[in-house]
Each structure stands twice: as C-alpha cells, then as structure tokens.
Motif scaffolding. Structure first.
Motif, PDB file in Angstrom:
ATOM      1  N   TYR A 139       0.821  -1.248   0.056  1.00 46.07           N
ATOM      2  CA  TYR A 139      -0.178   0.069  -0.018  1.00 46.07           C
ATOM      3  C   TYR A 139       0.820   1.332   0.034  1.00 46.07           C
ATOM      4  N   THR A 140       1.970   1.209   0.655  1.00 51.92           N
ATOM      5  CA  THR A 140       2.831   2.338   0.792  1.00 51.92           C
ATOM      6  C   THR A 140       3.418   2.777  -0.799  1.00 51.92           C
ATOM      7  N   ASP A 141       3.772   1.686  -1.360  1.00 55.08           N
ATOM      8  CA  ASP A 141       4.079   1.763  -2.828  1.00 55.08           C
ATOM      9  C   ASP A 141       2.843   2.065  -3.865  1.00 55.08           C
ATOM     10  N   LEU A 142       1.773   1.568  -3.477  1.00 50.74           N
ATOM     11  CA  LEU A 142       0.760   1.819  -4.372  1.00 50.74           C
ATOM     12  C   LEU A 142       0.530   3.422  -4.202  1.00 50.74           C
ATOM     13  N   LEU A 143       0.214   3.862  -3.146  1.00 49.19           N
ATOM     14  CA  LEU A 143      -0.071   5.091  -3.008  1.00 49.19           C
ATOM     15  C   LEU A 143       1.363   6.127  -3.651  1.00 49.19           C
ATOM     16  N   LYS A 144       2.484   5.789  -3.602  1.00 50.70           N
ATOM     17  CA  LYS A 144       3.420   6.597  -4.009  1.00 50.70           C
ATOM     18  C   LYS A 144       3.418   6.426  -5.553  1.00 50.70           C
ATOM     19  N   LEU A 163      -8.495   7.115  -7.171  1.00 50.65           N
ATOM     20  CA  LEU A 163      -7.857   6.146  -6.882  1.00 50.65           C
ATOM     21  C   LEU A 163      -7.133   6.208  -5.485  1.00 50.65           C
ATOM     22  N   ILE A 164      -6.499   7.268  -5.524  1.00 50.69           N
ATOM     23  CA  ILE A 164      -5.574   7.445  -4.264  1.00 50.69           C
ATOM     24  C   ILE A 164      -6.379   7.751  -3.160  1.00 50.69           C
ATOM     25  N   LEU A 165      -7.583   8.206  -3.213  1.00 53.14           N
ATOM     26  CA  LEU A 165      -8.524   8.451  -2.234  1.00 53.14           C
ATOM     27  C   LEU A 165      -8.805   6.962  -1.810  1.00 53.14           C
ATOM     28  N   ARG A 166      -9.438   6.239  -2.665  1.00 55.22           N
ATOM     29  CA  ARG A 166      -9.992   4.926  -2.252  1.00 55.22           C
ATOM     30  C   ARG A 166      -8.870   4.067  -1.551  1.00 55.22           C
ATOM     31  N   MET A 167      -7.684   4.019  -2.142  1.00 55.19           N
ATOM     32  CA  MET A 167      -6.604   3.343  -1.416  1.00 55.19           C
ATOM     33  C   MET A 167      -6.332   4.031   0.122  1.00 55.19           C
TER      34      MET A 167
END
Length: 525
Positions: free
Chosen positions: A176-181, A217-221
């Motif tokens: 999740y850290t990398d997905l948001l980045k 998508l950032i918001l959902r994550m």
C-alpha cells in the motif's frame, strides 16, 4: 463515450489471443517472453488488454464467476442463491474457486500490464501511456492484495526482465505504501500536451479524466488505511482535495460489445444470463439488500430489480412481462438451498411462493454489451464525505448528497430504462437528510448500496471489511468453514505450495488468524 468500438473489439481480441495460452503454471507466466514486443506490437494495445482483462478473464469470466459473484456478492449479501456450488453465503470453502482470482489475475492482468510498464519506460513517445500503465498496475494490484493480503508485488510479472520465477510475497503494508506512491507520481506526471492513446477504453485518451481518476484511486486506497494508519490516510485524502472526479461523466468503465464474441462481452452478464448454467433462474438480489431499499423507499429499487423475469415452468422460459413495481420486489434470503432440509431449503422460507417471485437484476443491468464499472464519481464523493466527517476536510453533507445523487442518476449509464431523474434523488435526500451523529454509518451504507448496484462486489466486500458497515447478520449453515462468521479474505492457492513453496510458507504462516477464510489482511483490524 467509453466503449469498445467494433474495431477495438477486434484489436482487443487479437491482443488477448496472443496472451491467452495456457498460463496455469506460474513459472511459465513469469518467464515466457511477451510475444507482443515493442518491435512487433504497438504498446497502446496492451492498455486496451489491461483494461479489458481487469473486468474479467478471457476464459469465460472464470474469476468473475467464482470471485466477484460466487463469493463476494454473497459475502456482502448483495445477492443470494440456492445453487449448491455458489458457496459464498454458506461460508463453505472451495479452494479452487477462491484461488481463481489469483490464477487469472497474475496470468492475464499482471503480466500484460507489467509488460506495458516496461515497454513504455523512458520512451518520450509513450510519456502518458507509461503513467497510465503505472496507474493500471496499481489498480490491478490493489484488488489482488485486498483479496489475499501479502502477495507477490514488486517481482510479480517481472520474470522475463529479472529472471525471478519464484517471486517473493510483499507485506501488504509495504504494497500500500508503494501503491500510493506510484499512483501519486504517475498522476502528477500526466501531461495533457503529450501522447494521447486512442486505445484507452476508459477515457479515450482524455488526460484530465485520467488525472481525476488517479486522484480518486488514491483516495480509495488511502481510506483503506483508516484503521491501521490514519495519519497516512488523512495525508493522501488531503492531497487529493479538489482533484477527484467531478461528475458521472468521469466514471471509469468498460462498455463491452459482442463483436469479439465472449472475449469482449460483459463478464458479469455472461454469468447472470446463464451461459454456464441456471444462474439466470436461481441467482437473485439478497433479501438484506432489497429490504434496505424498500425500507428507505429508495428509487433505485424499481430500476435495478424485476420479478417474474422467468416463468415457473420446468423449461424456465423467459417472461414477456417482468414486473418492476416497488411492491412486487422480494429479496431471496441468504443461506438457503434446494436440499429439502426444513431449516435450509428455500421452500421453507417464511414468504416463499416460487423462485420467479424473487427479484432478479433488471435486464438493462446485465446486457452483454453493457458496462463494467471500475471506479465511479459516487464512490469518490462518498469517500470524500467520510474524509470530511473524520477530519473536517470539506463538507460531509455536500459530498454525501453529491455521492447519493450520483449513485442514483448514474444508473442510466447501464441503460436508459434505469434512469433516475435528479429530482427523485433530491426527494430521497430530503426524506433521509445527512446526520453527522451517525454519518459514518450513513456514508458507508450508501457505499455498500452503490457498489452493489455497480455489481462491483469485490469493492463492496473490501469496504465492508474495513468499516463493518452495514451490520450484516451472518447466516447459519451446516458444516461451514468459518464457525458462522462472514469470511474476511481468500486463502492462498494450494498450487503455490509446489510452484513457490518457500515464499508461500512464509506468507501463509504470517496471516493474522491463519491462512483461511477468517484470516485477516493487514488493513482489516
């Protein structure tokens, strides 16, 4: 207009054929060089493929059938059925079915989108396509990790480029850290003055819409993290304020067609129309869901549901006059079957009359050339409402009203017969005004109702696990695998025991609650 035009259907089919050879063996998936290389195949076609396969497998909706419908739709009591092998609302474990999403997503989604990322890297002519590929890979990996927890992420699909054929499982927290980045960087790097992809099924290359999609998508994550890292959730929710989807015109969906045969048809529709069996007759809206809509006099009910879709004769003949009136709708109780056992057979349910009297999805919802929704403005607004309620980021009531209105009026994107005028949404909101005292319950119940009507039960289940809203009552069914609890994750596929044994053992042993249906992913506290 987001659609697969006939010519795109042919192109998508061609791309899918190139990638649809037998890929059950993870080693083959991870090492077989892409036949659609940069020198022989335009990378833009891989975007079409990634978007289409995200809506379901090329192998007759394989994991859509088993993942989205047989399991997730029943876990969240959006749908119900008496078909014996639909195990979701009986809490029975079918390891082949819970493994289906893993099997198809890594072979058909992760491999191709990873190729797209690599083939567009450091190529100026693909500046935007590369960023879109990064966003698509994050979208794909988000669902995989939400279903299973710790999964191969960094090394997934990289076998051809790195030689690694037994990818390690990354911790979901790190994923999740990398997905948001990744999505933050990719969204910021999108350039309206650079390349436009004509093969973009979501937005036809509209970069501004991709930017809003990325921020939503950032918001959902970010909101997945409210229980485990509230500071990070708030940070990213703050980052995207004013940058998310602005209307239903921004909804991301694939509009399917029938030109390419099963490959391009709507996957949910293929199943619910009975291509694989008698789902068209025995899969219904859940009593939990229908009762919620009826109790609240929700205008969505008469658009999404019909009774008497099929007659009660032995041949299950389609009816010429399905009934969509409010009073006629009746949901099927979860946890029922056709076993003849008094406590479980559907015929012993208190209000049972006949199967056609239970509510089915409206024909306009399940057209073979209808849409599969990926992420919507209504979802984004409801998540913004939650961020506002939790942290004072904007107006919770304004976002809530916008989300509910969009959830209702957006049904017209299925079919004109599902149209709800804005005035009806306004009347509904006047009768059910936002109340901050139970705001989180109102917001997330609406999120559940909306994702159910979008037939995105993966997302409905994920948000329910995060919030526990609505308060669903588990069913009672004999010999279930969860001690009567609603499942929390999919177990890892048993094929991983032999194909990736060391990494599998480490990941399996680390699951909170055990590698089973009641174990929990990292963000599900």
């Amino acid at each position: 207009m987001k659609s697969i035009f006939p010519k795109h259907a042919v192109l998508a089919s061609a791309a899918l054929l190139l990638a649809s050879s037998c890929t059950d063996n993870f080693e083959d998936v991870n090492t077989n060089p892409a036949t659609y290389t940069q020198s022989t195949f335009d990378a833009n076609y891989l975007l079409t493929q990634s978007q289409l396969t995200y809506t379901g497998s090329t192998d007759f909706a394989y994991e859509t059938w088993r993942g989205n419908l047989i399991h997730c739709s029943l876990f969240v009591q959006g749908m119900a059925t008496v078909i014996s092998y639909w195990a979701g609302d009986k809490y029975l474990l079918n390891e082949g079915y819970t493994a289906a999403y893993w099997e198809k997503s890594y072979s058909e989604q992760v491999k191709s989108v990873t190729d797209l990322v690599e083939q567009t890297r450091n190529k100026p002519q693909y500046k935007n396509l590369h960023q879109m590929a990064r966003i698509m890979r994050a979208l794909i990996m988000e669902r995989i990790t939400d279903l299973y927890g710790d999964v191969p992420y960094v090394e997934a699909g990289q076998g051809y480029y790195t030689g690694i054929i037994t990818p390690k499982y990354d911790k979901q927290e790190d994923i999740y850290t990398d997905l948001l980045k990744e999505v933050s960087e990719a969204t910021a790097a999108l350039d309206p003055a650079a390349d436009i992809s004509a093969n973009d099924v979501f937005f036809k290359g509209n970069i501004q819409q991709w930017q809003r999609f990325g921020n939503s998508l950032i918001l959902r994550m970010a909101m997945r993290l409210t229980k485990v890292n509230e500071a990070t959730a708030k940070q990213y929710a703050t980052q995207v304020q004013g940058k998310t989807m602005q209307s239903n015109a921004d909804n991301a969906f694939v509009m399917h067609d029938v030109v390419g045969g099963r490959t391009t048809q709507n996957r949910n529709s293929q199943v619910l129309l009975g291509d694989g069996g008698q789902e068209h007759y025995y899969v219904k809206w859940s009593k939990t869901f229908i009762d919620y809509l009826k109790t609240n006099n929700d205008p969505r009910l008469t658009r999404i549901a019909v009774t008497r879709l099929y007659t009660s004769d032995a041949t299950k003949t389609p009816s010429q006059t399905p009934i969509s009136t409010f009073a006629a709708q009746k949901g099927l109780p979860n946890g029922r079957d056709l076993s003849g056992r008094p406590a479980y057979d559907v015929s012993t349910a208190p209000d049972y009359t006949s199967m056609p009297d239970y509510s089915s999805p409206s024909p306009g919802m399940i057209k073979r050339n209808g849409p599969t929704f990926v992420l919507t403005y209504a979802e984004s607004e409801l998540l913004l409402a939650e961020a506002a309620q939790r942290w004072g980021l904007g107006s919770a009531v304004a976002h809530y009203n916008a989300g509910v209105t969009a959830a209702m009026t957006g049904l017209s994107q299925y079919d004109a017969t599902l149209t709800i005028p804005a005035a009806e949404a306004t009347t509904y909101l006047a009768a059910h005004p936002y109340n901050a005292g139970n705001g989180l319950e109102m917001i997330n119940t609406q999120y559940w109702a909306h994702t159910n009507t979008m037939l995105d039960f993966y997302e409905s289940w994920s948000n329910w696990r995060r919030t526990g809203i609505p308060a669903l009552k588990p069913v009672v069914y004999p010999n279930n695998a969860t001690n009567g609890q609603i499942p929390r994750r999919f177990p890892y596929p048993t094929a991983e025991i032999t194909s990736n044994p060391n990494n599998y053992r480490a990941a399996s042993g680390a699951v909170t609650g055990g590698d089973n249906l009641t174990g929990r992913v990292w963000w599900d506290k």
